[in-house]
Design an enzyme around this catalytic site. Structure first.
Site, PDB file in Angstrom:
ATOM      1  N   TYR B 157       0.839  -1.210   0.000  1.00  0.00           N
ATOM      2  CA  TYR B 157       0.000   0.000   0.000  1.00  0.00           C
ATOM      3  C   TYR B 157       0.874   1.260   0.000  1.00  0.00           C
ATOM      4  CZ  TYR B 157      -3.676   3.213   1.699  1.00  0.00           C
ATOM      5  OH  TYR B 157      -4.558   4.252   1.852  1.00  0.00           O
ATOM      6  N   LYS B 161       1.035   4.171  -2.884  1.00  0.00           N
ATOM      7  CA  LYS B 161       0.679   5.567  -2.603  1.00  0.00           C
ATOM      8  C   LYS B 161       1.865   6.500  -2.839  1.00  0.00           C
ATOM      9  CE  LYS B 161      -3.657   4.943  -1.455  1.00  0.00           C
ATOM     10  NZ  LYS B 161      -4.718   5.476  -2.347  1.00  0.00           N
TER      11      LYS B 161
END
Ligand SMILES: NC(=O)c1ccc[n+]([C@@H]2O[C@H](COP(=O)([O-])OP(=O)(O)OC[C@H]3O[C@@H](n4cnc5c(N)ncnc54)[C@H](OP(=O)(O)O)[C@@H]3O)[C@@H](O)[C@H]2O)c1
Lengths: 79, 250
Positions: B157, B161
């Site tokens: 993640y 990002k």
């Protein structure tokens, strides 16, 4: 004047907002018509759309003048 | 200020907490919104709610962002249903598949990168084409504080990002001369159905790290999106706007 040349000139004039007198076959997009690299990408995309052809990146790299574009497109349309 | 009348926005993840809040706020400022997600009935409900306020102002296009072909077609479909070119792209859809590195499966890595990062690239590429022609555009990626600070259990993640932030900076430089801005919003801890489930001790531990002493709300993120989408933010590009109650100051 060939039909392809006329259509290419129209795209170049419209897109670059260029003086029509300057848009000759010999005119270089970058040196004579003040195009930047993004303009070139946009022009190539506009040619692809107008003539319903695909211009791969390695061919696009060699399209430096209005005349280059016309002869490349002529070749594509004949093949 | 911040009037979006006459603008058309595509919001992905509009079935989720933040996406719905962003769509409502853009719509309230006058924009036409195209809502996207996979749950069609939820999209339809929101479109009906917004459409009731102003006719022909909310549309839906369902798409699964883990399928490249569906992502590639989404912008064109959105422009077709709205009947206008896209001015604002909000890449908000995102997922987590948490796990410590030794336990992280290839699939957890790939899915998160695909939905969070690759879909952003594909949507931005498709949107840029028309925006360049029209000489106007606002591309906004919803990233996360975790993309900048990291967080154990979220290597996939955090990478996705952080990738969005780097991507946005590069694209911002490519298209700045065409009056297109590309920015990210990095939310911190925002209240959601998930955070409602936390027990008192968990909640206290989180709040101890937030100087503002409270979780954020969807409306906090939506306000940032309205700003970055507006004409007034035309000189802001390649930036990440952190909305996190002071949890990290970067
Ligand atoms: N909430 C927070 O505290 C927080 C903090 C930092 C960053 N963020 C970021 O903010 C964004 C929105 O978060 P949220 O809290 O609103 O999450 P959420 O409520 O879980 O919503 C996620 C959204 O992404 C969509 N989505 C997921 N997978 C998809 C797929 N394969 N294809 C299409 N759409 C897909 C979902 O649509 P469907 O359900 O219809 O499939 C949903 O609308 C995310 O990018 C998240 O990483 C949130």
């Amino acid at each position: 004047m060939s039909e392809v040349l006329e259509r290419v000139r129209k795209i170049v004039i419209d897109h670059l907002d260029a003086d029509p007198d300057k848009v000759t076959e010999k005119a270089s997009f970058i040196d004579d018509l003040e195009a930047d690299s993004l303009d070139i990408v946009e022009l190539v995309m506009a040619f692809e759309e107008e003539f319903d052809i695909e211009i791969p990146d390695d061919s696009a790299e060699h399209i430096l003048t209005v005349g280059d574009a016309v002869s490349y497109i002529d070749g594509k349309l004949k093949s | 200020m911040f009037d979006l009348t006459g603008k058309t926005a595509l919001v992905t993840g509009a079935t989720g907490g933040l996406g719905a809040a962003i769509a409502r706020s853009l719509h309230a400022q006058g924009a036409k919104v195209v809502l996207s997600g996979t749950r069609e009935s939820v999209l339809a409900e929101l479109a009906a709610e917004l459409g009731a306020k102003r006719p022909d102002s909310a549309f839906i296009v369902a798409a699964n962002l883990s399928d490249a072909a569906q992502v590639d077609g989404l912008v064109a479909k959105a422009e077709a249903v709205a009947g206008s070119g896209l001015d604002i792209l909000i890449a908000n859809a995102g997922i987590t598949r948490d796990g410590l590195i030794l336990r992280m499966k290839d699939e957890d890595w790939e899915t998160v990168i695909k939905v969070n990062l690759e879909a952003y690239f594909r949507l931005a590429r498709a949107a840029t084409k028309g925006m360049m022609k029209r000489r106007h555009g606002r591309i906004i990626g919803i990233t996360s504080i975790v993309g900048v600070t990291g967080n154990p259990g979220q290597t996939n993640y955090a990478a996705s990002k952080a990738g969005m932030i780097g991507f946005s900076k590069a694209l911002a430089q490519e298209v700045a001369s065409r009056n297109i801005t590309v920015n990210c919003i990095a939310p911190g801890f925002i209240a959601s159905p998930m955070t409602d489930e936390l027990n008192e001790a968990q909640r206290a531990a989180i709040l101890a790290k937030i100087p503002a002493g409270a979780l954020g709300e969807g409306s906090d993120i939506a306000a940032a999106a309205v700003y970055l989408a507006s004409a007034e933010a035309g000189y802001v590009t390649g930036q990440t706007l952190h909305v996190n109650g002071g949890m990290a100051m970067i």
